[in-house]
Design an enzyme around this catalytic site. Structure first.
Site, PDB file in Angstrom:
ATOM      1  CE1 TYR A 121      -3.394  -2.806   0.780  1.00  0.00           C
ATOM      2  CE2 TYR A 121      -4.615  -0.769   1.037  1.00  0.00           C
ATOM      3  CZ  TYR A 121      -4.596  -2.124   0.854  1.00  0.00           C
ATOM      4  OH  TYR A 121      -5.783  -2.807   0.732  1.00  0.00           O
TER       5      TYR A 121
ATOM      6  CE  LYS B 210       2.547 -17.986  -2.072  1.00  0.00           C
ATOM      7  NZ  LYS B 210       1.786 -19.250  -2.145  1.00  0.00           N
TER       8      LYS B 210
ATOM      9  CG  ASP C  80      -1.204 -20.408  -0.822  1.00  0.00           C
ATOM     10  OD1 ASP C  80      -0.731 -20.361   0.335  1.00  0.00           O
ATOM     11  OD2 ASP C  80      -0.607 -20.987  -1.763  1.00  0.00           O
TER      12      ASP C  80
ATOM     13  CG  ASP D 185      -7.945  -4.994   1.407  1.00  0.00           C
ATOM     14  OD1 ASP D 185      -8.943  -4.540   1.993  1.00  0.00           O
ATOM     15  OD2 ASP D 185      -7.815  -4.997   0.172  1.00  0.00           O
TER      16      ASP D 185
ATOM     17  CG  ASP E 280     -13.509  -7.483   1.270  1.00  0.00           C
ATOM     18  OD1 ASP E 280     -13.403  -6.708   2.239  1.00  0.00           O
ATOM     19  OD2 ASP E 280     -13.907  -7.125   0.144  1.00  0.00           O
TER      20      ASP E 280
HETATM   21  C1  IPM Z   1     -10.502  -1.514   3.658  1.00  0.00           C
HETATM   22  C2  IPM Z   1     -10.693  -0.896   2.299  1.00  0.00           C
HETATM   23  C3  IPM Z   1      -9.518   0.032   2.013  1.00  0.00           C
HETATM   24  C4  IPM Z   1      -8.247  -0.792   2.020  1.00  0.00           C
HETATM   25  C5  IPM Z   1      -9.634   0.838   0.700  1.00  0.00           C
HETATM   26  C6  IPM Z   1     -10.916   1.624   0.647  1.00  0.00           C
HETATM   27  C7  IPM Z   1      -8.436   1.727   0.489  1.00  0.00           C
HETATM   28  O1  IPM Z   1     -10.834  -1.867   1.321  1.00  0.00           O
HETATM   29  O2  IPM Z   1     -10.485  -0.780   4.649  1.00  0.00           O
HETATM   30  O3  IPM Z   1     -10.404  -2.741   3.741  1.00  0.00           O
HETATM   31  O4  IPM Z   1      -7.883  -1.404   1.008  1.00  0.00           O
HETATM   32  O5  IPM Z   1      -7.595  -0.824   3.067  1.00  0.00           O
HETATM   33 MN    MN Z   2     -10.833  -3.906   2.070  1.00  0.00          MN
END
Ligand code: IPM
Ligand code: MN
Length: 353
Positions: A142, A187, A219, A243, A247
């Site tokens: 990042y 990894k 993975d 990140d 999700d």
């Molecule tokens: C999160 C989001 C952010 C990230 C984006 C919006 C920059 O996806 O907080 O997980 O990638 O960290």
């Molecule tokens: Mn995210």
């Protein structure tokens, strides 16, 4: 307690869920006689539109002068679909995290009993799943050196020993308060940065003999999260992996709209949902406010207001049990409630107790 809270609604569904987060904080303030003072700031696409900068100096100043930040989300399809754009809403969030040195992002993932059937995963696999992902938030790809041209581009995944050590210590702190099991996700079979993570983790593990430490390739971890989520207690990982994995982990709970997080480090702590700005839903009053509301609970807990945090959690659970749910988690054939109605219900539940 008196708290000055910077409220940053951001983009998309942000303003709608932000309102409900504040509403719930107000109900806590009323019931427990706290004073929460809010000041609003702009960030993301909203700030680009207003002043051409996704994290203006003024917002930074507001953050620094506040005790905590209640953030919602940023992102706008106008920028997603335009890779040549020099300025992007997400830069606002990244700049805020970086300039406040919020290196530890705590993302708890736990199932709600009444929502087990909403997960695409089998109930017997997810029932009782409850873990915390400790995501490093100010390093890695990042923020590493980037290069972009028409026929070549790269991001560098840089980590220093210091950055790895400090996030591991945070993760061990959580593990010690929980089931004393830490999984370091990397990894290391491919990436040099991951090998440093593993080396530092192996050294740090010796300082925490009461915690069982194991190591897992990312993975494999992504598979294990949905195959056997109860395996995990605390996991710690770098920015990008964290990140992606969180999700993925949100499907265990049934909706992205349920996961809160806390970002802490050197300066003003930030409380932010895990989900994005869901621009397609903006203004429709359908977004789930619970991730925002639980982020407010994490905010209170950060300041030692445990009972108040619990009160919010209890109210959220009651709303789910009574099917006061937005469309993303409502059961088939039942009335779906709006963002506002869910926030109102939760806040009234707190006030009427
Ligand atoms: C999160 C989001 C952010 C990230 C984006 C919006 C920059 O996806 O907080 O997980 O990638 O960290
Ligand atoms: Mn995210």
């Amino acid at each position: 307690m008196e708290l000055k809270i910077a409220v940053l609604p951001g983009d998309g569904i942000g303003p709608e869920i932000s309102k409900e987060g504040v509403k719930v904080l107000d109900s806590i303030a009323e019931r427990y006689h706290h004073t929460f003072k809010y000041e609003y700031g702009i960030i993301g696409a909203a700030a680009i539109d207003a002043v051409g900068d996704p994290f203006p100096e003024e917002t930074m100043k507001l953050c620094l002068e506040s005790d905590a930040i209640l953030f919602s989300c940023v992102g706008d399809p106008r920028f997603d679909n335009n890779p040549t754009s020099k300025v992007r809403p997400e830069q606002g969030l990244l700049k805020m995290r970086k300039s406040l040195e919020l290196y530890a992002n705590i993302r708890p993932i736990a199932t709600f009993k009444s929502l087990l059937s909403k997960s695409p995963l089998k109930e017997e696999v997810i029932e009782g799943a409850d873990f915390v992902c400790v995501r490093e938030l100010t390093g890695g790809m990042y923020f590493g050196k980037k290069f972009e041209s028409d026929d070549k581009a790269y991001d560098t995944n840089v980590y220093s020993r210091h950055e790895i050590e400090r996030i591991l210590k945070v993760a061990y702190g959580y593990a010690q308060q929980r089931k004393k099991h830490l999984t370091v996700v990397d990894k290391a079979n491919v990436l040099a940065s991951s090998r440093l993570w593993r080396k530092v983790a192996q050294e740090t593990a010796k300082e925490f003999p009461d915690v069982v430490t194991d190591y897992m390739f990312v993975d494999n971890a992504s598979m294990r999260i949905i195959q056997d989520p109860r395996f995990f207690d605390v996991m710690v990982t770098e920015n990008t992996f964290g990140d992606i994995l969180t999700d993925e982990a949100s499907v265990i709970t049934g909706s992205m709209g349920l996961l809160p997080s806390a970002s802490t480090g050197a300066k003003t702590p930030l409380f932010e949902p895990v989900h994005g700005s869901w621009p397609e839903a903006a203004g429709k009053n359908i977004a789930n406010p619970i991730a925002q509301i639980l982020s407010a609970a994490m905010l209170l807990e950060h300041f030692g207001l445990k009972e108040e945090g619990n009160e919010i959690r209890e109210a959220v659970e009651a709303s789910l049990e009574q099917n006061i749910c937005t469309p993303d988690i409502q059961k088939k054939g039942m009335k779906a409630y709006s963002t506002e109605e869910v926030g109102e219900w939760i806040s009234n539940y707190i006030k009427s107790k």
